[in-house]
Structure formats: C-alpha cells, structure tokens
Motif scaffolding. Structure first.
Motif, PDB file in Angstrom:
ATOM      1  N   LEU A 145       0.816  -1.217   0.000  1.00 45.59           N
ATOM      2  CA  LEU A 145       0.000   0.000   0.000  1.00 45.59           C
ATOM      3  C   LEU A 145       0.848   1.264   0.000  1.00 45.59           C
ATOM      4  O   LEU A 145       0.628   2.183  -0.791  1.00 45.59           O
ATOM      5  CB  LEU A 145      -0.903   0.022   1.238  1.00 45.59           C
ATOM      6  CG  LEU A 145      -2.300  -0.564   1.133  1.00 45.59           C
ATOM      7  CD1 LEU A 145      -3.051  -0.330   2.435  1.00 45.59           C
ATOM      8  CD2 LEU A 145      -3.073   0.039  -0.031  1.00 45.59           C
ATOM      9  N   VAL A 146       1.834   1.309   0.900  1.00 47.47           N
ATOM     10  CA  VAL A 146       2.600   2.541   1.083  1.00 47.47           C
ATOM     11  C   VAL A 146       3.412   2.882  -0.169  1.00 47.47           C
ATOM     12  O   VAL A 146       3.693   4.059  -0.441  1.00 47.47           O
ATOM     13  CB  VAL A 146       3.509   2.439   2.332  1.00 47.47           C
ATOM     14  CG1 VAL A 146       4.798   1.699   2.043  1.00 47.47           C
ATOM     15  CG2 VAL A 146       3.813   3.818   2.904  1.00 47.47           C
ATOM     16  N   SER A 147       3.734   1.858  -0.960  1.00 49.03           N
ATOM     17  CA  SER A 147       4.510   2.107  -2.185  1.00 49.03           C
ATOM     18  C   SER A 147       3.691   2.886  -3.224  1.00 49.03           C
ATOM     19  O   SER A 147       4.242   3.411  -4.187  1.00 49.03           O
ATOM     20  CB  SER A 147       4.976   0.780  -2.798  1.00 49.03           C
ATOM     21  OG  SER A 147       3.887   0.064  -3.351  1.00 49.03           O
ATOM     22  N   GLN A 148       2.359   2.969  -3.001  1.00 46.48           N
ATOM     23  CA  GLN A 148       1.476   3.596  -3.985  1.00 46.48           C
ATOM     24  C   GLN A 148       0.747   4.836  -3.465  1.00 46.48           C
ATOM     25  O   GLN A 148      -0.079   5.403  -4.175  1.00 46.48           O
ATOM     26  CB  GLN A 148       0.415   2.586  -4.444  1.00 46.48           C
ATOM     27  CG  GLN A 148       0.983   1.267  -4.948  1.00 46.48           C
ATOM     28  CD  GLN A 148      -0.108   0.252  -5.189  1.00 46.48           C
ATOM     29  OE1 GLN A 148      -0.739   0.257  -6.231  1.00 46.48           O
ATOM     30  NE2 GLN A 148      -0.355  -0.613  -4.219  1.00 46.48           N
TER      31      GLN A 148
ATOM     32  N   GLY B 150       8.692   2.003   0.383  1.00 43.91           N
ATOM     33  CA  GLY B 150       8.389   1.797  -1.031  1.00 43.91           C
ATOM     34  C   GLY B 150       9.503   1.011  -1.714  1.00 43.91           C
ATOM     35  O   GLY B 150       9.254   0.100  -2.513  1.00 43.91           O
ATOM     36  N   ASP B 151      10.757   1.348  -1.376  1.00 42.53           N
ATOM     37  CA  ASP B 151      11.913   0.601  -1.903  1.00 42.53           C
ATOM     38  C   ASP B 151      11.876  -0.867  -1.436  1.00 42.53           C
ATOM     39  O   ASP B 151      12.229  -1.776  -2.193  1.00 42.53           O
ATOM     40  CB  ASP B 151      13.230   1.232  -1.445  1.00 42.53           C
ATOM     41  CG  ASP B 151      13.524   2.540  -2.171  1.00 42.53           C
ATOM     42  OD1 ASP B 151      12.844   2.825  -3.180  1.00 42.53           O
ATOM     43  OD2 ASP B 151      14.424   3.274  -1.712  1.00 42.53           O
TER      44      ASP B 151
ATOM     45  N   MET C 171       9.281  -7.547  -4.498  1.00 42.82           N
ATOM     46  CA  MET C 171       8.794  -7.958  -5.822  1.00 42.82           C
ATOM     47  C   MET C 171       9.921  -8.580  -6.645  1.00 42.82           C
ATOM     48  O   MET C 171       9.744  -9.623  -7.274  1.00 42.82           O
ATOM     49  CB  MET C 171       8.199  -6.760  -6.580  1.00 42.82           C
ATOM     50  CG  MET C 171       6.777  -6.421  -6.191  1.00 42.82           C
ATOM     51  SD  MET C 171       5.926  -5.460  -7.488  1.00 42.82           S
ATOM     52  CE  MET C 171       6.904  -3.967  -7.539  1.00 42.82           C
ATOM     53  N   ASN C 172      11.072  -7.948  -6.646  1.00 45.71           N
ATOM     54  CA  ASN C 172      12.203  -8.442  -7.445  1.00 45.71           C
ATOM     55  C   ASN C 172      12.766  -9.747  -6.896  1.00 45.71           C
ATOM     56  O   ASN C 172      13.183 -10.626  -7.646  1.00 45.71           O
ATOM     57  CB  ASN C 172      13.300  -7.383  -7.526  1.00 45.71           C
ATOM     58  CG  ASN C 172      12.883  -6.195  -8.383  1.00 45.71           C
ATOM     59  OD1 ASN C 172      12.124  -6.347  -9.327  1.00 45.71           O
ATOM     60  ND2 ASN C 172      13.371  -5.015  -8.048  1.00 45.71           N
ATOM     61  N   GLU C 173      12.777  -9.876  -5.574  1.00 41.64           N
ATOM     62  CA  GLU C 173      13.261 -11.119  -4.955  1.00 41.64           C
ATOM     63  C   GLU C 173      12.329 -12.281  -5.305  1.00 41.64           C
ATOM     64  O   GLU C 173      12.771 -13.394  -5.561  1.00 41.64           O
ATOM     65  CB  GLU C 173      13.322 -10.940  -3.436  1.00 41.64           C
ATOM     66  CG  GLU C 173      13.830 -12.160  -2.703  1.00 41.64           C
ATOM     67  CD  GLU C 173      13.782 -11.989  -1.190  1.00 41.64           C
ATOM     68  OE1 GLU C 173      14.820 -12.173  -0.545  1.00 41.64           O
ATOM     69  OE2 GLU C 173      12.685 -11.680  -0.662  1.00 41.64           O
TER      70      GLU C 173
END
Length: 300
Positions: free
Chosen positions: A125-128, A186-187, A193-195
């Motif tokens: 949520l916080v990433s958006q 957010g990072d 996601m990448n992991e």
C-alpha cells in the motif's frame, strides 16, 4: 467525514468493526484487502502480467487435485483472492485512490499486526500512496501488550486476537506515515517484488525475509508418520510450532505437491485439508495387520 480503516484479511473485520462502533472519533468504513502477500509470487505485481501470475498461484491453492482434467475440477469452498468470484485488491485500491482524490480531507488508518501478511500488505500500500502523504496513518501493533478476556497481559500477533475495547487504546498510536517511510518502505516493496520468494517471513519489527516455496516441506514430512493422519492435523502440528503461522491453505497445497512427488501417500479426495489423509510412503502397520488377519482368519 469518517475515517477509512484498512485491514488485511477478513478475520480482522469483526473485532475492529465493534471497536469503531464504540468510539465516534473512530467512525468510518473498514476496507479489507484480501490477498495474503506473504505467500506466492510477487514479481511485476504492479502489471497485468504479474497479477495474472498471482491469480494462477491462488488457483493452484484452491483445493483442486494435482493435475486435474477439466471435468474433475472442483470449485474452492471459498473464493481465493483474485479469482473471478472475488474482486481483486487492485480494484479495491483504485476505488480507495479515487476516494482520496475526490475528498482532500479524507484520512486513512492502516492497521497492522505483527505478522508477515499485514506487514507485506502495508509495504504494498505505502509504495502507492506517496501522493497522499500526511493523510495516511499507520497503527503498527508491534510487540505491544494487550489484555485478554481474563484480564491477563499477552502479546498478539494478529488483530483478530485483540478484544474490541482494547482497540480504543491502540488508536492513540495512529501517526502519519513519514516521507522517509514512503521512500524506504516503497523501496522495500520493490525489493520484495524483485526477490519474488515463495514465502515471506517476519523476522521482527518490519523486517521481511524471503524463503523458497518448499521451506516447510521437510517439517510437513517430519510430522507425517507411518499411519494415515488427517491432513489438517499435520498442518495444525506444523503451525503450532511457528511464532508467525503460515496460512493453512498454503501448507495444504504443499502437502498435495509432496504427494504428487511421491514423498507422501494420501487417502481421500485431494481438495481441502479436511478431505484427505497423509502418511509417509510404505506399508502402514495397520495395513500389515489387516493383511495378516485376512490370511489367518480367527476361528471361533
């Protein structure tokens, strides 16, 4: 104007709903995000492809036998997150965003217990929500004491473990998410996601550690014996040893995968964990005893 309270998973809704009804200062709607982001693929989840991959993962967990033919497929007893029967969290989020844009005074409280599901949901949520800084509050019940029904102190890991009246104390912890947190957390979401780990475990605080999908397989096998035991009992024995239990549906799916790989044997329909039994490969003592009795029937 009422608040928008956000929780992750239906089990948190009833108790928070009771608390909100007790205090007019907490008055507002409860928005529940359904997907448990602590398990399954996250890669490029911010794209249609990523969401489609995640939907496919939930269909795997939906109680369908391994490698079914179309005619054999059974519907899951409860709609899995992101299936056609259940609106996707992405749609819920878009509705939330529209509300925040429409009403510049609207405030949001994100409630998170000390568990991987809530923390991963918070990161997502916080990433958006950077555009709404100052209006989004977090209440993270991290390692905090509460009173249970008997008045004894305990440290809950999930919101549903907390009495409604105890939420009234917790509301004092509400604080706006800082600009630094939007950036750092957010990072962290993009790292997760990448992991793209199979499961994500909470190590303490807000620290999430990724592990492979088969992380619990060895323990599931260890808890299985030479006799058939209900799958739900095996799952219960495994989760009972964990500080932060993983969802039953995930462990049930892992049992089915172990059966498919020949590492466990099963009896019954491979649907929910209440529909089948498992044991280690090889003849059970019950079967052996049954064979002996058949070959040497007792005469009266």
């Amino acid at each position: 104007m009422g608040l928008i309270h956000i929780v992750f998973g239906q089990s948190s809704v009833p108790v928070l709903g009771e608390a909100v009804a007790m205090d007019e200062k907490m008055s507002g709607d409860i928005l529940c995000f359904e997907d448990d982001l602590s398990v399954g693929p996250l890669f490029i989840l911010d794209t249609k492809e990523g969401r489609a991959g995640r939907k496919q993962f939930w269909q795997q967990l939906a109680g369908i036998s391994p490698l079914p033919t179309p005619a054999e497929e059974e519907p899951a007893p409860v709609a899995a997150p992101g299936t056609d029967e259940d609106p996707e969290d992405a749609d819920r989020f878009n509705t939330l965003k529209a509300q925040l844009k429409e009403d510049p005074e609207q405030e949001v409280w994100i409630w998170a217990g000390q568990n991987a599901r809530d923390v991963c949901g918070y990161y997502w949520l916080v990433s958006q929500l950077y555009d709404f800084a100052g209006r989004i509050h977090i209440i993270y019940l991290n390692n905090l004491p509460f009173l249970n029904e008997k008045g004894a102190v305990f440290y809950p890991t999930h919101l549903h473990q907390i009495l409604p009246k105890e939420f009234l104390k917790a509301k004092k912890l509400a604080r706006p998410i800082s600009l630094a947190e939007y950036e750092l957390d957010g990072d962290e979401w993009h790292r997760l996601m990448n992991e793209n780990a199979g499961i994500r475990l909470l190590e303490g605080g807000k620290k999430i550690k990724g592990e492979p999908t088969l992380f619990y397989d060895k323990e599931l096998q260890t808890q299985s014996g030479k006799e058939f035991v209900k799958a739900w009992r095996i799952v219960q024995q495994v989760t009972g040893k964990l500080k932060y239990p993983v969802m039953d549906q995930f462990l049930g799916w892992r049992l089915k995968e172990l059966i498919r790989e020949g590492k466990l044997e099963s009896r019954g329909e491979l649907k929910t964990i209440r529909d089948f039994e498992v044991k280690l490969p090889g003849e059970s003592t019950d079967n052996a005893a049954g064979k002996d009795n058949t070959e040497n029937p007792t005469t009266l």
